[in-house]
Design an enzyme around this catalytic site. Sequence first.
Site, short mmCIF file in Angstrom:
data_model
loop_
_atom_site.label_atom_id
_atom_site.label_comp_id
_atom_site.label_asym_id
_atom_site.label_seq_id
_atom_site.Cartn_x
_atom_site.Cartn_y
_atom_site.Cartn_z
N VAL A 157 0.36 -0.84 0.54
CA VAL A 157 0.07 -0.20 -0.18
C VAL A 157 0.83 1.12 0.16
CG1 VAL A 157 -1.98 1.91 1.36
CG2 VAL A 157 -1.82 -1.43 1.40
N ALA A 174 4.57 3.88 3.25
CA ALA A 174 4.08 2.83 2.35
C ALA A 174 3.72 1.57 3.65
CB ALA A 174 4.64 2.40 1.65
N LYS A 175 3.43 0.80 3.46
CA LYS A 175 3.20 -0.71 4.25
C LYS A 175 3.14 -2.28 2.87
CE LYS A 175 4.32 -2.29 8.43
NZ LYS A 175 5.81 -1.07 9.45
N GLY A 176 3.52 -3.17 3.47
CA GLY A 176 3.31 -4.31 2.80
C GLY A 176 3.43 -5.44 3.64
#
Length: 428
Positions: free
Chosen positions: A72, A117-119
């Site tokens: 994201v 952001a992150k995943g």
Amino acid sequence: MLEHPSAIPSYLDPNHLGPWGTFLQQVDRVTPYLGPLSRWVETLKRPKRILIVDVPIALDDGTVTHFEGYRVHHNLSRGPGKGGVRFHQDVTLSEVMALAAWMSIKNAAVNVPYGGAKGGIRVDPRDLTLGELERMTRRYTSEINLLIGPQTDIPAPDVNTNEQIMAWMMDTYSMNQGKTATGVVTGKPISLGGSLGRHDATGHGVFVMSGEAALRLGIDIVGARVIVQGFGNVGGVAARLFADAGAKVIAVQDHTGTIFAGGGVDTRALQAHVDSTGGVAGFHGAEAIANDAFWGIETEFLIPAALEGQINEHNAQRIRAKVVVEGANGPTTTGADDILHDRGVLVIPDVIANAGGVTVSYFEWVQDFSSFFWSEEEINQRLDRIMREAFTVIWGVAEEHKISLRTAAFVVACTRILRAREVRGLYP
Ligand code: NAD
């Protein structure tokens, strides 16, 4: 005209918000302090883009299994996306969206030039062999190749991911690009362009921020009592630095139990015990106490450095700490935050307290670009300066508006993000 219900994106459905809902509440709280910039606030309430990927891998027994992965981008107004990758069976899109948004806030609060952001992958990595873990990491990296890159989005370790996984991600990206690109991830092994000081950075930052609070509250670190939940990368390092500075770490809790020693534990001996046994339980230099008793211990500093939601409406009334320093991400529920604020307990929020990790990740990325590496002393000096400046600015805003440090951190961060949004203008 009435909006058709199907026109509402699912992540805005008020009945299924999860952690993302907590973030939206936090944004609503700061909106009154944003002045004319509040006209852009909707931009924070929608992730910029969401990628959901299928991650199929062949297991060692030859069968094929599928995992769901996410990456994201919450907001990229101030720079490329930055944020970790989490491998956990409970990962959800809502959680990844919230964690990406908190990265936007954290990066802006300490003023490093990144967006958020992150995943994550919805998987229990303990169920996989090393080979399966590598194949899953590499396939996930290929699938999110659309979004990541040294100039666009730079992943890093988070829960259950480490420098080996970063090395596989860097190699996979480099293979897809046909050239070595060390700057695509941070938290890499030193031999692949990792940075000195990265391992201790988050705990180091927790300690520096605690010192800033102590200065302002008139607490002497020498002799101050400290209790820590979580004795891993963040809690273990923070506890060691406190003890080295003359504080007494009187209680430690982890997933194996809780230990107490009124005179302070020997943190190095405890670290050796945890390294050899996997947890604090059974440590000879302290007595075992009930887990629940941890929250009522009188102390100067309480450092939650384990999981989300640990300080909640059930235990917030009993906490007898002068300062809570959030080493973990999201350890305090919104309700507990209000209780602590009303009771005069100072909370140093996660978005600044644990920002040491992303700050040294930023240094790693800069060093990778210039192919010139700094000494650990230089890293720590620069880290201390960034952390102290962030604390001073946020403390000033909290005093000016008579608001909590968390709301102040959001005010500072949202102002920086939305100012960037405004001067960039809306495309086209
Ligand atoms: P870690 O895996 O090294 O350590 C986690 C610790 O939490 C362990 O001591 C474990 O025993 C303890 N724990 C787990 N379940 C528990 C339970 N039910 N009760 C009590 N203790 C429990 O993880 P870490 O890297 O230290 O991260 C801890 C927190 O800090 C996480 O919220 C993470 O997102 C956050 N954080 C980490 C970094 C970083 O650089 N490592 C940076 C920012 C934020």
